[in-house]
Design a protein around this motif. Structure first.
Motif, PDB file in Angstrom:
ATOM      1  N   PRO A   1       0.884  -1.306  -0.035  1.00  0.00           N
ATOM      2  CA  PRO A   1      -0.076  -0.010  -0.045  1.00  0.00           C
ATOM      3  C   PRO A   1       0.786   1.340  -0.027  1.00  0.00           C
TER       4      PRO A   1
ATOM      5  N   ARG B   1      -8.407  -4.759  -2.683  1.00  0.00           N
ATOM      6  CA  ARG B   1      -7.010  -3.933  -2.489  1.00  0.00           C
ATOM      7  C   ARG B   1      -6.785  -2.906  -3.602  1.00  0.00           C
TER       8      ARG B   1
ATOM      9  N   THR C   1      -7.768   0.576  -2.374  1.00  0.00           N
ATOM     10  CA  THR C   1      -6.897   1.182  -1.316  1.00  0.00           C
ATOM     11  C   THR C   1      -5.953   2.231  -2.179  1.00  0.00           C
TER      12      THR C   1
ATOM     13  N   THR D   1     -12.204   1.647   2.873  1.00  0.00           N
ATOM     14  CA  THR D   1     -11.436   2.773   2.246  1.00  0.00           C
ATOM     15  C   THR D   1     -12.706   3.285   1.312  1.00  0.00           C
TER      16      THR D   1
END
Length: 354
Positions: A270, A303, A306, A339
């Protein structure tokens, strides 16, 4: 020859430009033999518009446009190469009738199988018998390749035999086509005037949404066909042949200087650094969305949000486009990460939330 082989394998319509007697027809016949594809040769100078638009006949009280024999043979075979020879000797009326054949693989009321490839050959109009320039609509449906021969290669061919077309080495990448389209889209955001540039007179390759799609497909195939300088040369031949020299050289230079991080690296870390330039951020997010779509997993999809959240804090307009593309590719069972709550303004601007 490599560029021709890649174009045929990728089912991209291509035209070979070269002087008479330089082996264009023989090369296409040899390529068909190597790939196990039947080759139907159709010479433009001896054809009528009805040979492509179909001959109107009455059947059961309705008008039906009957296809010629060469089209029915290709349809029966299920695949093959349609070789349109001497294209610049075809008068404008015949060229107009060829448009649907080249783009839609349709001959009269017969739809050719999608696996039928289209290859054309032409002499420059000044070298052709009663030559005509290609019309802009027909030229815009083809990738244009210059067919040149050297004295050394001809001498070697007579001595040791002419080289057969190279075998195709292709390792399919499911994300490749979508990633290539994302890169073309990122480039055209920077250079919107290159989306469409219709030439004033006779021209070969020129930029339009159609030819940029051809260029994107060529880029994706050359990524998986080979690597190194040879693949770069073939990529340049195909891209420039699709959109022309000015737009093609600029896109290839931009592509060479991108140096983008790998999508898997960005999804796994990230905190991985992101590019500073907006066009590179567009390209990165496009590559990530293509990778996630090909992966199809819920984990990688979650993911990716993010990463979009990181981009949204700096360039929300860039994040909005990626959010829209990612949202419509939600895998079954994927849970929206927390998120997404931070992205409410972005999702609203993208039309994904009321």
């Amino acid at each position: 020859m490599d560029a021709l082989s890649v174009a045929v394998a990728a089912n991209l319509p291509v035209i070979l430009w070269g002087a008479p007697g330089t082996g264009k027809t023989s090369a296409v016949q040899a390529l068909g033999d190597r790939l196990g594809l039947p080759v139907e040769v159709v010479v433009g100078s001896i054809r009528e518009p009805s040979d492509f638009a179909g001959l109107p006949v009455l059947r059961d009280g309705e008008t039906w446009f009957a296809p010629p024999r060469w089209a029915t043979r290709l349809a029966s075979a299920g695949s093959g190469i349609l070789f349109l020879d001497e294209l610049t000797t075809a008068p404008p009326a015949v060229q107009a009738a060829m448009l649907r054949v080249v783009l839609e693989r349709a001959v009269g009321d017969l739809a050719l199988p999608p696996s039928v490839r289209v290859v054309a050959a032409a002499n420059p109009p000044e070298q052709a018998a009663d030559g005509w320039d290609l019309s802009a609509p027909l030229a815009n449906r083809l990738i244009h390749l210059d067919w040149t021969v050297s004295a050394a290669s001809v001498a070697e061919g007579f001595t040791a035999g002419f080289a057969a077309p190279p075998p195709m080495r292709w390792d399919p990448d499911p994300a490749g086509p979508a990633r290539a389209r994302a890169l073309v889209g990122a480039f055209l955001r920077v250079r919107p005037e290159l989306v469409l540039a219709v030439p004033d007179g006779a021209a070969r390759g020129w930029p339009s949404p159609r030819t940029w799609e051809l260029a994107a497909t060529a880029v994706a195939w050359t990524w998986t066909w080979a690597s190194g300088a040879g693949a770069e040369r073939v990529r340049a031949e195909l891209v420039i042949g699709a959109v022309g020299e000015a737009a093609g050289f600029e896109f290839l230079s931009w592509l060479r200087d991108l140096d983008l991080p790998d999508p898997e690296t960005l999804l796994a870390d990230p905190a991985a650094p992101l590019p500073d330039r907006v066009d590179r951020v567009h390209a990165v997010l496009g590559s990530v969305v293509a990778h996630v779509s090909a992966d199809g997993g819920a984990d990688s999809w979650q993911r990716a949000w993010t990463l979009i959240g990181r981009v949204a804090r700096r360039t929300p307009d860039v994040a909005a486009g990626a959010a829209r593309a990612l949202a419509v590719r939600r895998p079954h069972g994927a849970v929206l990460p927390t998120t997404v709550l931070e992205l409410t303004p972005i999702l609203r601007s993208a039309g994904l939330m009321p």
